[in-house]
Scaffold this active site. Structure first.
Site, PDB file in Angstrom:
ATOM      1  N   LYS A 224      -6.372   3.684  11.856  1.00 47.65           N
ATOM      2  CA  LYS A 224      -5.706   3.436  10.567  1.00 47.65           C
ATOM      3  C   LYS A 224      -4.722   2.274  10.667  1.00 47.65           C
ATOM      4  CE  LYS A 224      -4.297   7.951   9.551  1.00 47.65           C
ATOM      5  NZ  LYS A 224      -3.482   8.895   8.752  1.00 47.65           N
TER       6      LYS A 224
ATOM      7  N   LYS B 289      -2.028   2.401  12.421  1.00 48.05           N
ATOM      8  CA  LYS B 289      -0.680   3.005  12.425  1.00 48.05           C
ATOM      9  C   LYS B 289      -0.315   3.436  13.833  1.00 48.05           C
ATOM     10  CE  LYS B 289       0.909   5.500   8.456  1.00 48.05           C
ATOM     11  NZ  LYS B 289       1.021   6.652   7.597  1.00 48.05           N
TER      12      LYS B 289
END
Ligand code: C2G
Length: 177
Positions: A70, A72
């Site tokens: 993602k 992240k």
């Protein structure tokens, strides 16, 4: 230094869009997905409102590997984020979130009646309406893991600066004898 936003974080109004008629209280099984990094009041209020939508609540917590996908990087490792969420009385089961595609299988496997996400995902999961109710709940404004991470790193940066200045002063004092 970005100010650490301590303004009032009002209780979100309620349901955003796609909300079923709560007066009939759908109950059943409810599921949501997230990273839940640096667990804060926004996360808690979403999970507590999720409990009002169902008698069984499941939270899929993103693994560290999936977060990398993602783009992240969570500050808190998966095992600890999972343990925090598992300890909440408003949560019955925590499962790992490994991919974007697993939702339909999870909904079928756990007999989910309602899928819940915060309003920052409005409309993004409407395709799941084919298998269950989809509800977007208003986000709690004024707090986010990203903001907390940024505040933390700037506080730490300041700390480093202060200690550099201190050691410079000490050296200077030493030179001046
Ligand atoms: N949230 C909220 N209020 C905030 C911050 C977050 O209501 N102030 C909600 C989000 O809307 C989301 C949940 O808390 O529904 C978890 O947020 P994140 O950890 O940021 O989730 P994210 O990393 O976006 O992962 O497959 C979906 C993804 O896993 C979502």
């Amino acid at each position: 230094m970005p100010a650490y936003n301590i303004s009032r974080r009002d209780e979100p109004a309620g349901l955003s869009t796609g909300a079923p008629d709560m007066s009939k209280s759908t109950l059943g099984t409810v599921i949501t997905y997230g990273t839940f990094d640096i667990f804060h009041i926004g996360h808690l209020r979403l999970l507590k409102r999720m409990r009002e939508l169902g008698e069984r609540t499941i939270v899929a917590v993103s693994t560290d590997e999936f977060n990398r996908l993602k783009g992240k990087k969570a500050l808190i490792p998966y095992a600890e984020r999972k343990e925090i969420i598992e300890s909440l009385s408003c949560v019955d089961l925590v499962i790992p979130e490994h991919s974007w595609e697993q939702k339909i299988d999870d909904i079928r496997e756990h007999g989910v009646d309602t899928f819940v996400m915060g309003s920052d995902w409005n409309g993004k999961f409407d395709h799941l309406k084919a298998c269950c109710q989809v509800v977007y709940l208003d986000r709690t404004h004024g707090v986010s893991s990203t903001e907390l991470r940024e505040s933390l790193s700037s506080i730490l940066a300041d700390d480093r600066q202060i200690s550099n200045i201190l050691s410079l002063l000490k050296a200077l004092k030493g030179d001046l004898g």
